[in-house]
Enzyme design. Sequence first.
Site, PDB file in Angstrom:
ATOM      1  N   GLU A   1       9.007  15.916  15.902  1.00  0.00           N
ATOM      2  CA  GLU A   1       9.603  15.668  14.589  1.00  0.00           C
ATOM      3  C   GLU A   1       9.210  16.795  13.638  1.00  0.00           C
ATOM      4  O   GLU A   1       8.034  17.027  13.385  1.00  0.00           O
ATOM      5  CB  GLU A   1       9.145  14.314  14.056  1.00  0.00           C
ATOM      6  CG  GLU A   1       9.963  13.821  12.885  1.00  0.00           C
ATOM      7  CD  GLU A   1       9.680  12.364  12.548  1.00  0.00           C
ATOM      8  OE1 GLU A   1      10.602  11.688  12.065  1.00  0.00           O
ATOM      9  OE2 GLU A   1       8.542  11.905  12.756  1.00  0.00           O
TER      10      GLU A   1
ATOM     11  N   CYS B   1      13.513   9.938   8.177  1.00  0.00           N
ATOM     12  CA  CYS B   1      13.254   9.589   9.574  1.00  0.00           C
ATOM     13  C   CYS B   1      14.517   9.696  10.420  1.00  0.00           C
ATOM     14  O   CYS B   1      14.446   9.941  11.630  1.00  0.00           O
ATOM     15  CB  CYS B   1      12.653   8.193   9.679  1.00  0.00           C
ATOM     16  SG  CYS B   1      13.629   6.910   8.885  1.00  0.00           S
TER      17      CYS B   1
ATOM     18  N   GLU C   1       8.340   1.119  12.119  1.00  0.00           N
ATOM     19  CA  GLU C   1       9.425   2.092  12.210  1.00  0.00           C
ATOM     20  C   GLU C   1       8.766   3.459  12.191  1.00  0.00           C
ATOM     21  O   GLU C   1       8.197   3.876  11.185  1.00  0.00           O
ATOM     22  CB  GLU C   1      10.406   1.908  11.047  1.00  0.00           C
ATOM     23  CG  GLU C   1      11.733   2.632  11.261  1.00  0.00           C
ATOM     24  CD  GLU C   1      11.698   4.053  10.747  1.00  0.00           C
ATOM     25  OE1 GLU C   1      11.479   4.954  11.593  1.00  0.00           O
ATOM     26  OE2 GLU C   1      11.884   4.259   9.554  1.00  0.00           O
TER      27      GLU C   1
ATOM     28  N   LYS D   1       0.879  -1.172   0.000  1.00  0.00           N
ATOM     29  CA  LYS D   1       0.000   0.000   0.000  1.00  0.00           C
ATOM     30  C   LYS D   1       0.916   1.222   0.000  1.00  0.00           C
ATOM     31  O   LYS D   1       1.390   1.669   1.031  1.00  0.00           O
ATOM     32  CB  LYS D   1      -0.910   0.001   1.230  1.00  0.00           C
ATOM     33  CG  LYS D   1      -2.266   0.718   1.022  1.00  0.00           C
ATOM     34  CD  LYS D   1      -2.177   2.183   0.649  1.00  0.00           C
ATOM     35  CE  LYS D   1      -1.890   3.047   1.860  1.00  0.00           C
ATOM     36  NZ  LYS D   1      -1.847   4.526   1.455  1.00  0.00           N
TER      37      LYS D   1
END
Length: 488
Positions: A378, A279, A245, A171
């Site tokens: 973040e 990331c 993750e 996906k």
Amino acid sequence: MKLMYINGEFTKGKAQGEIEVTNPATEEVLNSVPRGNAEDVESAVQSGKEAFKSWRKMGANERTNLLHEVASKVKSHNEELVHLLTLEEGKPISENEEELEWVANTFDYYAELGRHDRGRVIPPGEHSQFNFILREPYGVVGCIVPWNFPLLLMAWKVAPALAAGNTVIIKPSEMTPLTALYMAEHCFDHLPAGVVNVVTGFGAEAGEPLAKHADVPVIAFTGSLATGQRIASHAAPMMKKLHLELGGKDATVIAEDADPELAAKAVAYAALINAGQVCTSTERVYIPKPKAKQFTEAIVEHVKSLRLGPGLESTTDVGPMIGDSYRAKIESHVEEARARGAKVLTGGQRPKNLSKGWYYEPTVLTGVDHTMLIMREETFGPAVPLMEYTSFEQAIDLVNDSPYGLGAVLLSEDPKKIKMFFEDVKAGTIWINDPLTDNYAGPFGGMKYSGGARELGIEGLDQFRETKHVHWDFNFEDKSYWFPYGRE
């Protein structure tokens, strides 16, 4: 419109509507894909279940050859994939060339690793017994892939999952589905029908049904903490294997002995590759107070020299961000820090010479602290916040002062500091003097809220294999410890 790939065929499926895919450098529509839904997920799952029956039993040599062929086709379509990836995701061509190299090599790596072993034999408790451990595939694996490295992070999941004998449903992000569909058409087309499926759509309409499906025992996901937590809540009642993750807030520590010019280049690369949309991007930089001025000036000068522009231009160092909402987030972080007393030394705004595209100037800030969003949450954008420290022990405490633990960087040649850093910092990857460099055989993943998944290495293969112990006694005879008790 580019169609979904289910059971070896391209199809619109049961999609109601379509999703436009936009070039982040120009805001122009590139193409569209079906807005897949739960019915399409169901078709893909049934296809994967059927294919799993034979794929899991395929001989290791044949499966290895098929995965090597994937790698070979990626290499032969490299130019087209790099171009398409640059259009839909925005990274400079040089970064996408590296991504495609990783994709091909990851399939080659797991092609061989997948036939290396299937378990181990252990010493039996008695002479007549035989004990061995099998590592077996789970079945259908749902691979929910992010937009920032849409092919690399797909390969890190799909290659080991297939090598272990699973089938997969990919996906892709609704923002970068075109390269995944290109892979299906040109690089996965030789695989048996149903081994690889690609369902396009939004997370709530396609990703969530995949995460909830009872016949999908493994969900591999890279993305935000909030989405990972939502997936975990759906998976928990069915005891699914989760491979998550979930991003980070990675730090770089510059030690006093580091060379300022080299440190500036290392920090800029770690913080600004893919416009900071990685990331493992360095999102916090700690510099020693006695040399703060020297390191700060070197970093600002180097960042000012970087060229902002479309990824297709060979001179571009930093490309656009993926979308307007992502740019708005870094803007809010920078403005909040500025309002709290931080100083912007360069950048901190949209470029005036680029009227189209979601660009934001590479930004260096000083005077930041851990009360500010830019040092806590973040940011996922081209920002380099610099904070001073007074002792190396304090620097390590500052690195660990985060709920995330994906990676951390140290720039130093002092062996005592290096040892202290890799022993005391709570992060899944520690880079010393070479930030953001991965190794096919070295496991990648995080600690704390970054998730406990591991990609690459034998650990990456084992994420998609479950363990079975077989205890076999060659002699079927009455055992002295069976009922009835108390017999002579």
